[in-house]
Design an enzyme around this catalytic site. Structure first.
Site, PDB file in Angstrom:
ATOM      1  N   ASP A 248       0.868  -1.168   0.000  1.00 21.14           N
ATOM      2  CA  ASP A 248       0.000   0.000   0.000  1.00 21.14           C
ATOM      3  C   ASP A 248       0.907   1.221   0.000  1.00 21.14           C
ATOM      4  OD1 ASP A 248      -2.376   1.587   0.340  1.00 21.14           O
ATOM      5  OD2 ASP A 248      -1.879   1.797   2.454  1.00 21.14           O
ATOM      6  N   SER A 249       0.297   2.376  -0.255  1.00 21.98           N
ATOM      7  CA  SER A 249       1.072   3.611  -0.209  1.00 21.98           C
ATOM      8  C   SER A 249       1.481   3.957   1.232  1.00 21.98           C
ATOM      9  CB  SER A 249       0.242   4.754  -0.793  1.00 21.98           C
ATOM     10  OG  SER A 249      -0.984   4.846  -0.109  1.00 21.98           O
TER      11      SER A 249
ATOM     12  N   HIS B 206      -8.286   3.939   3.487  1.00 25.40           N
ATOM     13  CA  HIS B 206      -8.370   4.822   4.653  1.00 25.40           C
ATOM     14  C   HIS B 206      -9.817   5.037   5.130  1.00 25.40           C
ATOM     15  CE1 HIS B 206      -4.262   5.995   3.707  1.00 25.40           C
ATOM     16  NE2 HIS B 206      -4.204   6.713   4.816  1.00 25.40           N
TER      17      HIS B 206
ATOM     18  N   CYS C  34     -11.255   3.566  -0.865  1.00 26.60           N
ATOM     19  CA  CYS C  34      -9.899   3.885  -0.423  1.00 26.60           C
ATOM     20  C   CYS C  34      -9.730   3.202   0.923  1.00 26.60           C
ATOM     21  CB  CYS C  34      -9.732   5.407  -0.290  1.00 26.60           C
ATOM     22  SG  CYS C  34      -8.191   5.907   0.519  1.00 26.60           S
TER      23      CYS C  34
ATOM     24  N   GLU D 280      -5.312  10.705   8.499  1.00 26.20           N
ATOM     25  CA  GLU D 280      -3.916  10.884   8.956  1.00 26.20           C
ATOM     26  C   GLU D 280      -3.894  11.697  10.259  1.00 26.20           C
ATOM     27  OE1 GLU D 280      -1.159   9.625   7.370  1.00 26.20           O
ATOM     28  OE2 GLU D 280      -2.204   8.768   5.637  1.00 26.20           O
TER      29      GLU D 280
ATOM     30  N   CYS E 273      -4.482  -1.104  -2.177  1.00 26.04           N
ATOM     31  CA  CYS E 273      -4.632   0.341  -2.324  1.00 26.04           C
ATOM     32  C   CYS E 273      -5.416   0.560  -3.610  1.00 26.04           C
ATOM     33  CB  CYS E 273      -3.242   0.969  -2.418  1.00 26.04           C
ATOM     34  SG  CYS E 273      -3.234   2.685  -2.985  1.00 26.04           S
ATOM     35  N   ASN E 274      -6.518   1.282  -3.498  1.00 28.19           N
ATOM     36  CA  ASN E 274      -7.366   1.476  -4.674  1.00 28.19           C
ATOM     37  C   ASN E 274      -6.687   2.297  -5.760  1.00 28.19           C
ATOM     38  OD1 ASN E 274     -10.398   0.555  -4.067  1.00 28.19           O
ATOM     39  ND2 ASN E 274      -9.420   1.166  -2.174  1.00 28.19           N
TER      40      ASN E 274
END
Lengths: 299, 299
Positions: A23-24, A216, A214, A165, A86-87
């Protein structure tokens, strides 16, 4: 479903090589967690490209380059299957990776699209995702490949990534849902205003199902659910991806052998290993081992 | 993957309406059988369009017309979900039906494509089907939507349908596999020659997985497996379709209530009801009730 399983039986019936997941950053650890839960005997090599996070605002070409680079690195660690958790990375690089590597590559889009297509009753589905994912059109395409009668409404919601975040930094407990009461993270009025700006148009489209496109976004489900309305089903793909991994390995006769002691290894491109370990443990829902730093951008 | 199940819980949690299933004839009863096995509490309305069978050699437009007509008839019987248990009909009319009806429509192609994409190791997949299905290109498209790295080799094998029809008439026992030793149906040298003509080119393509893209073909698995080689995995979609039905109903909160006494009703466009009941019972693997004749072509 197999009508003749001779082939699987005649090959070796298991494979203890690890599953490669990337993932990022941290978001993909929600997927790694579901895979570890669904397949406790499978070893995992996780790479979080935190140094280059977020991928959302970058061009498709640039993200595709990252995907191929990280997949190459994971394949070099002898993984038996790749998961792009990760999309944005799936939208930009999945097909290219599938054409390039000889092992199966599972992305984030199809499992989420499938769940939404199965669930919608009024056949009006919303998708929220990063700009890159929305612009690729991958979700409407995947959903309509499954059910051509579904109307899809997509919108980019990049600020949700920033809210997550910030929320991870503000919260102290587990972070299944940063915006739930239990998380002790205050839902700031500013966050609610952002959510209303993004979601009000989707609400007016009378969707009954919303894809959280996403990794997140599931961490904001109370915030999102509060604005979009509790009669709208929220769908994320982590659990569905874990099932896809299990079924793929099972059908190929490549699950780890029974009793295998799984090893979970973590790698990150960011130099701050303490932060990755601390945030990562909370996203993964159990303490993770100290990660190893890999500077992929200098390879 | 559902992160908020409020919606499903707040709606009525079950639906005892029947599942509508149709096919050009008997073949789809293999799918109905898997659905009845997977979901014993679900009622079924089955329509076999035996009077207009086979669909394989007909034009896409003509078959699409049949699909819409039969789906309309089934929807008129208040089914909660439609299953097109025929690959040719799926290729010709699935998208149109999905756009037209407000209930979910499940076809035969995606479940089989998914199983093949998961199973192949060398990423060379063969597809055998009727002319209509092969010409639509639906299998290569569905397989490559899942994994863009797979090469698909397709070939039309229409005479296999005739072999099955002959075999059903010749055999006396259950007809899971007409060409197995247990079925007591002699594999005629002429059948083997037809199979070699069809399958030898696919064998030379070094496929490791073969999709049986017609509901009749699993009844020839010994014949097909013998020619293509036992190292090639044969995939059919009946069981995978049944799982798709279960997951769709479950996610929509529309499974029948626990303890529901399922009713299985059979309808056919052919006037010979004895033949349908006798052959049908053997394909369905248990005695079916006497079917009702419906002359759709005169509606």
């Amino acid at each position: 479903m197999i009508v003749s399983s001779d082939r699987v039986l005649s090959n070796r019936p298991f494979n203890d090589a690890p599953i490669g997941i990337f993932d990022s950053g941290f978001g993909g650890l929600t997927v790694a967690r579901e895979i570890a839960k669904e397949l406790p005997e499978e070893s995992i090599v996780y790479f979080g490209d935190t140094a280059r996070c977020p991928y959302g605002p970058r061009s498709q070409d640039e993200v595709d380059g990252f995907v191929q680079q990280i997949c190459t690195w994971l394949v070099g660690r002898d993984v038996k299957l790749l998961v792009i958790a990760c999309n944005t990375a799936t939208a930009a690089g999945l097909e290219h990776a599938q054409q390039r590597f000889s092992i199966p590559v599972i992305g984030a889009v199809i499992p989420g699209a499938r769940a939404a297509a199965r669930a919608t009753k009024n056949r009006r589905v919303g998708v929220i995702a990063t700009k890159g994912t929305v612009e690729s059109g991958c979700y409407p395409q995947a959903i309509r490949n499954i059910d051509a009668g579904i109307t899809v409404f997509s919108t980019a919601t990049p600020k949700f990534v920033d809210i997550v975040e910030q929320g991870i930094r503000m919260s102290r407990g587990p972070i299944e849902d940063l915006t739930s009461l239990a998380s002790k993270v205050y839902i700031r009025p500013a966050f609610q205003e952002i959510a209303r700006d993004y979601l009000e148009p989707l609400r007016r489209c009378e969707i009954d199902t919303l894809v959280l496109g996403c990794t997140h976004y599931p961490m904001l489900k109370a915030l999102i659910g509060g604005v979009i309305g509790h009669n709208v089903l929220l769908v994320s793909s982590a659990e569905e991806m874990a099932k896809e991994v299990r079924e793929t390995l099972s059908m190929r006769g490549e699950l780890a052998h029974e009793g295998n002691i799984a090893k979970h290894e973590f790698f990150t491109s960011a130099p701050n290993l303490d932060e990755f370990q601390s945030f990562g443990s909370r996203v993964f829902s159990e303490p993770i081992e100290r990660p190893t730093h890999i500077d992929l951008s200098r390879l």
